[in-house]
Enzyme design. Structure first.
Site, PDB file in Angstrom:
ATOM      1  N   LYS A   1      42.102  25.562  -3.910  1.00  0.00           N
ATOM      2  CA  LYS A   1      41.501  24.736  -5.265  1.00  0.00           C
ATOM      3  C   LYS A   1      40.870  25.764  -6.194  1.00  0.00           C
ATOM      4  O   LYS A   1      40.835  25.818  -7.435  1.00  0.00           O
ATOM      5  CB  LYS A   1      40.633  23.580  -4.773  1.00  0.00           C
ATOM      6  CG  LYS A   1      39.615  22.833  -5.824  1.00  0.00           C
ATOM      7  CD  LYS A   1      38.688  22.108  -5.163  1.00  0.00           C
ATOM      8  CE  LYS A   1      37.466  22.407  -4.467  1.00  0.00           C
ATOM      9  NZ  LYS A   1      36.159  22.777  -5.316  1.00  0.00           N
ATOM     10  N   ASN A   2      39.856  26.525  -5.212  1.00  0.00           N
ATOM     11  CA  ASN A   2      38.879  27.440  -6.190  1.00  0.00           C
ATOM     12  C   ASN A   2      39.468  28.860  -6.389  1.00  0.00           C
ATOM     13  O   ASN A   2      38.700  29.374  -7.313  1.00  0.00           O
ATOM     14  CB  ASN A   2      37.624  27.589  -5.172  1.00  0.00           C
ATOM     15  CG  ASN A   2      36.630  26.439  -4.941  1.00  0.00           C
ATOM     16  OD1 ASN A   2      36.919  25.506  -5.490  1.00  0.00           O
ATOM     17  ND2 ASN A   2      35.875  26.621  -3.935  1.00  0.00           N
TER      18      ASN A   2
ATOM     19  N   CYS B   1      23.803  18.266  -8.126  1.00  0.00           N
ATOM     20  CA  CYS B   1      24.574  17.959  -7.089  1.00  0.00           C
ATOM     21  C   CYS B   1      23.804  17.473  -5.843  1.00  0.00           C
ATOM     22  O   CYS B   1      22.766  17.540  -5.811  1.00  0.00           O
ATOM     23  CB  CYS B   1      25.820  18.935  -6.700  1.00  0.00           C
ATOM     24  SG  CYS B   1      25.060  20.330  -5.579  1.00  0.00           S
TER      25      CYS B   1
ATOM     26  N   ARG C   1      22.038  23.064  -9.399  1.00  0.00           N
ATOM     27  CA  ARG C   1      22.887  24.167  -9.800  1.00  0.00           C
ATOM     28  C   ARG C   1      22.771  24.869 -11.049  1.00  0.00           C
ATOM     29  O   ARG C   1      23.536  24.242 -12.002  1.00  0.00           O
ATOM     30  CB  ARG C   1      24.168  23.437  -8.955  1.00  0.00           C
ATOM     31  CG  ARG C   1      24.419  23.512  -7.379  1.00  0.00           C
ATOM     32  CD  ARG C   1      25.449  23.052  -6.980  1.00  0.00           C
ATOM     33  NE  ARG C   1      26.572  24.030  -6.924  1.00  0.00           N
ATOM     34  CZ  ARG C   1      27.750  23.564  -6.706  1.00  0.00           C
ATOM     35  NH1 ARG C   1      27.934  22.597  -6.452  1.00  0.00           N
ATOM     36  NH2 ARG C   1      28.806  24.732  -6.887  1.00  0.00           N
TER      37      ARG C   1
ATOM     38  N   ASP D   1      30.801  27.204   2.138  1.00  0.00           N
ATOM     39  CA  ASP D   1      31.758  26.173   2.133  1.00  0.00           C
ATOM     40  C   ASP D   1      32.417  25.764   3.575  1.00  0.00           C
ATOM     41  O   ASP D   1      32.948  24.617   3.657  1.00  0.00           O
ATOM     42  CB  ASP D   1      32.867  26.232   1.198  1.00  0.00           C
ATOM     43  CG  ASP D   1      32.596  26.412  -0.186  1.00  0.00           C
ATOM     44  OD1 ASP D   1      33.250  26.734  -1.135  1.00  0.00           O
ATOM     45  OD2 ASP D   1      31.556  26.069  -0.386  1.00  0.00           O
TER      46      ASP D   1
HETATM   47  C1  EPZ Z   1      31.738  28.074  -6.478  1.00  0.00           C
HETATM   48  O1  EPZ Z   1      30.731  27.393  -7.154  1.00  0.00           O
HETATM   49  C2  EPZ Z   1      32.747  27.188  -5.529  1.00  0.00           C
HETATM   50  N1  EPZ Z   1      33.340  26.166  -6.583  1.00  0.00           N
HETATM   51  C3  EPZ Z   1      31.712  26.664  -4.532  1.00  0.00           C
HETATM   52  O2  EPZ Z   1      32.583  25.597  -3.750  1.00  0.00           O
HETATM   53  C4  EPZ Z   1      31.096  27.489  -3.645  1.00  0.00           C
HETATM   54  O3  EPZ Z   1      30.152  26.694  -2.752  1.00  0.00           O
HETATM   55  C5  EPZ Z   1      30.384  28.557  -4.456  1.00  0.00           C
HETATM   56  O4  EPZ Z   1      31.143  28.939  -5.406  1.00  0.00           O
HETATM   57  C6  EPZ Z   1      29.462  29.570  -3.591  1.00  0.00           C
HETATM   58  O5  EPZ Z   1      30.817  30.140  -3.027  1.00  0.00           O
HETATM   59  C7  EPZ Z   1      34.258  26.662  -7.149  1.00  0.00           C
HETATM   60  O6  EPZ Z   1      34.907  27.921  -6.975  1.00  0.00           O
HETATM   61  C8  EPZ Z   1      34.892  25.643  -8.069  1.00  0.00           C
HETATM   62  P1  EPZ Z   1      27.968  30.094  -7.399  1.00  0.00           P
HETATM   63  P2  EPZ Z   1      29.916  28.035  -8.091  1.00  0.00           P
HETATM   64  O7  EPZ Z   1      27.945  30.284  -8.888  1.00  0.00           O
HETATM   65  O8  EPZ Z   1      30.497  29.098  -8.904  1.00  0.00           O
HETATM   66  C9  EPZ Z   1      23.141  30.298  -8.086  1.00  0.00           C
HETATM   67  C10 EPZ Z   1      33.660  23.617  -2.987  1.00  0.00           C
HETATM   68  O9  EPZ Z   1      33.218  23.154  -2.037  1.00  0.00           O
HETATM   69  N2  EPZ Z   1      23.558  30.197  -9.617  1.00  0.00           N
HETATM   70  O10 EPZ Z   1      28.580  31.213  -6.553  1.00  0.00           O
HETATM   71  O11 EPZ Z   1      29.192  27.006  -8.758  1.00  0.00           O
HETATM   72  C11 EPZ Z   1      23.592  28.991  -7.324  1.00  0.00           C
HETATM   73  O12 EPZ Z   1      22.484  27.994  -7.725  1.00  0.00           O
HETATM   74  C12 EPZ Z   1      32.656  24.117  -3.854  1.00  0.00           C
HETATM   75  O13 EPZ Z   1      34.830  24.040  -3.174  1.00  0.00           O
HETATM   76  C13 EPZ Z   1      22.352  30.456 -10.391  1.00  0.00           C
HETATM   77  O14 EPZ Z   1      21.302  30.619 -10.219  1.00  0.00           O
HETATM   78  O15 EPZ Z   1      28.750  28.667  -7.033  1.00  0.00           O
HETATM   79  C14 EPZ Z   1      23.717  29.213  -6.118  1.00  0.00           C
HETATM   80  O16 EPZ Z   1      22.563  29.384  -5.480  1.00  0.00           O
HETATM   81  C15 EPZ Z   1      31.184  23.777  -3.636  1.00  0.00           C
HETATM   82  N3  EPZ Z   1      22.701  30.625 -11.935  1.00  0.00           N
HETATM   83  C16 EPZ Z   1      24.482  30.795  -6.124  1.00  0.00           C
HETATM   84  O17 EPZ Z   1      24.048  31.185  -7.507  1.00  0.00           O
HETATM   85  C17 EPZ Z   1      24.065  30.117 -12.358  1.00  0.00           C
HETATM   86  O18 EPZ Z   1      24.296  30.444 -13.501  1.00  0.00           O
HETATM   87  C18 EPZ Z   1      25.820  30.717  -5.719  1.00  0.00           C
HETATM   88  O19 EPZ Z   1      26.626  29.662  -6.877  1.00  0.00           O
HETATM   89  C19 EPZ Z   1      25.255  30.092 -11.239  1.00  0.00           C
HETATM   90  C20 EPZ Z   1      24.845  29.989  -9.987  1.00  0.00           C
END
Ligand code: EPZ
Length: 418
Positions: free
Chosen positions: A22-23, A116, A121, A305
């Site tokens: 999916k990702n 969420c 987030r 995840d």
């Molecule tokens: C991706 O989400 C995945 N989703 C998530 O999977 C996964 O948990 C996550 O990466 C971490 O591996 C998809 O790929 C569609 P991040 P994403 O931006 O991109 C902070 C699932 O179960 N952050 O890497 O939203 C954030 O709060 C889902 O399939 C900021 O501070 O995750 C977090 O603490 C759930 N500012 C950390 O970075 C931002 O602008 C990592 O989040 C963006 C993120």
């Protein structure tokens, strides 16, 4: 709404095939917006999130057609540039259209994704990264208004913290920007490397794929995307952990073992026998698990995840385990639900201390998010008696026919409406 009814305990035996990730698929779908023509993505699972993203692309004027795990996206009709709240609130990954629409159409209006189940987030890195490429961004009634009066220009940006989604968004914008970009502290998740590789195959110029430093030389246009999505490492990890929790002997086919090393090493530390041959992992668990200490990290560390699923395994281990979440503030909604099975856990800041229980008891529980729901299903298979997992639409977002695959392994699980 649907719920799962599970009778346990059941050992799992047999073979299961892993679907496309999916990702990996969602950013590849967004990348189609960078081109005008027919993009083709293969090995696409039939998931709610893929259907939602297809609907979003069609809202923008594209046409999407999925036949037997091959998704064709024709972007020649893309005119509009708004991702409405109604769609974005259901799927945070909708924000992936921001960078491509800006780069290819000079404007985008995307609803701010909400929070969420595990706290805020933020999307600040997406916005700051696009601003570093010359985008003008404003917030208007819950929407991100992004414009670039002139063509985006190359720039330098460092992601702090490393962010999967922000790396994808800014990378997709940079490939069509005028000039060169240096992106630092990029996410190295395999799905992001695959996105970059697919972009290069379409004509983009990206160096440093798979490393935290990517250098992009902008091009004027791209050919349509044509790529085969990788196997879903989280689905594979979930089935490995199902056998860890319930016991049994299962062959998991069509995996990419290289992406599973952190998951496999944790399960082996818990006493699981796991062998790898080509794209197949064979796991055998015939004794009670040992406790373990797990800390979630960005790739190649143990994935967040998989945190809920491995906690379900710790819940039945012979001793005290420690599960520390470092990526999200509060990704522990499954803790209260696992307690309903009789699991003995305590939260200490970002660490869950799990005192293993010999036998979980079935119970009615509530799915709260995609991966927590999977953990509850795993616990239900191992628990004695009947388990009801409500609100399984969460699971359908990221697992294709999980109950059918589990039934084929001997799990007594069925779906019913209520
Ligand atoms: C991706 O989400 C995945 N989703 C998530 O999977 C996964 O948990 C996550 O990466 C971490 O591996 C998809 O790929 C569609 P991040 P994403 O931006 O991109 C902070 C699932 O179960 N952050 O890497 O939203 C954030 O709060 C889902 O399939 C900021 O501070 O995750 C977090 O603490 C759930 N500012 C950390 O970075 C931002 O602008 C990592 O989040 C963006 C993120």
């Amino acid at each position: 709404m649907d719920r799962f009814i599970i009778e346990g305990p059941t050992r799992l035996e047999g073979d299961v095939e892993i679907g496309g990730a999916k990702n990996a698929v969602l950013p590849l779908m967004a990348a189609a917006l960078l081109t005008r023509g027919e993009s083709v993505i293969e090995n696409v699972p039939d998931l709610q999130d893929v259907r939602s993203f297809s609907l979003l692309l069609e809202t923008l004027g594209a046409t999407c057609r999925r036949e037997d795990h091959v998704l064709t996206i024709d972007t020649r009709g893309v005119t509009a540039s708004e991702a409405p709240y109604e769609l974005v609130r259901k799927m945070r990954a909708s924000i992936y259209v921001l960078g491509p629409l800006l780069a290819a159409h000079g404007a985008a209006r995307v609803s701010l994704p909400g929070g969420c189940a595990w706290g805020p987030r933020p999307v600040n890195l997406h916005l700051e990264g696009l601003a570093a490429l010359g985008a003008e961004l404003a917030l208007d009634q819950g929407y991100i208004e992004a414009t670039s009066t002139k063509r985006l220009r190359g720039g330098r940006f460092r992601f702090e913290p490393s962010s999967v989604g922000a790396t994808a968004n800014v990378l997709m914008a940079a490939v069509l920007a005028a000039g060169e970009s240096d992106l630092e502290n990029c996410a190295c998740e395999p799905e992001i490397s695959q996105l970059a590789t697919a972009l290069v195959e379409a004509g983009a110029r990206i160096d440093g794929i798979g490393t935290p430093q990517m250098h992009v030389r902008g091009v004027d246009s791209l050919d349509p995307i044509h790529h085969r999505a990788m196997a879903d490492r989280i689905e594979a990890g979930t089935f490995l952990t199902a056998v860890a929790v319930a016991g049994g002997h299962v062959r998991i086919r069509r995996c990419e073992p290289d992406h599973l090393e952190a998951i496999v090493s944790v399960l082996q530390a818990m006493g699981c026998e796991i062998d790898t041959a080509g794209d197949t992992l064979t796991i055998e668990v015939d004794r009670r698990l040992q406790p373990v200490e797990v800390v979630t990290r960005s790739y190649p560390g143990f994935p967040t995840d998989m945190q809920a699923q491995v906690m379900a395994a710790c819940a039945v281990a012979d001793g005290t385990s420690f599960v520390t979440e470092t990526i999200y503030l509060d990704r522990f909604t499954h803790v209260a639900e696992l307690r309903r099975f009789g699991a003995d856990l305590r939260l200490d800041g970002s660490t869950a201390i799990v005192f293993g229980t010999e036998q979980l008891q079935g119970a009615p529980v509530m799915a709260t998010d995609l991966r927590a729901s999977a953990a509850l299903v795993l616990a239900g298979i191992a628990a004695e008696g009947t388990t009801q997992v409500n609100r399984v639409y969460h699971i359908d977002r990221g697992y294709e026919r999980i109950e059918t695959k589990l039934q084929a392994l001997g799990a007594r699980i069925h779906r019913e409406q209520y």
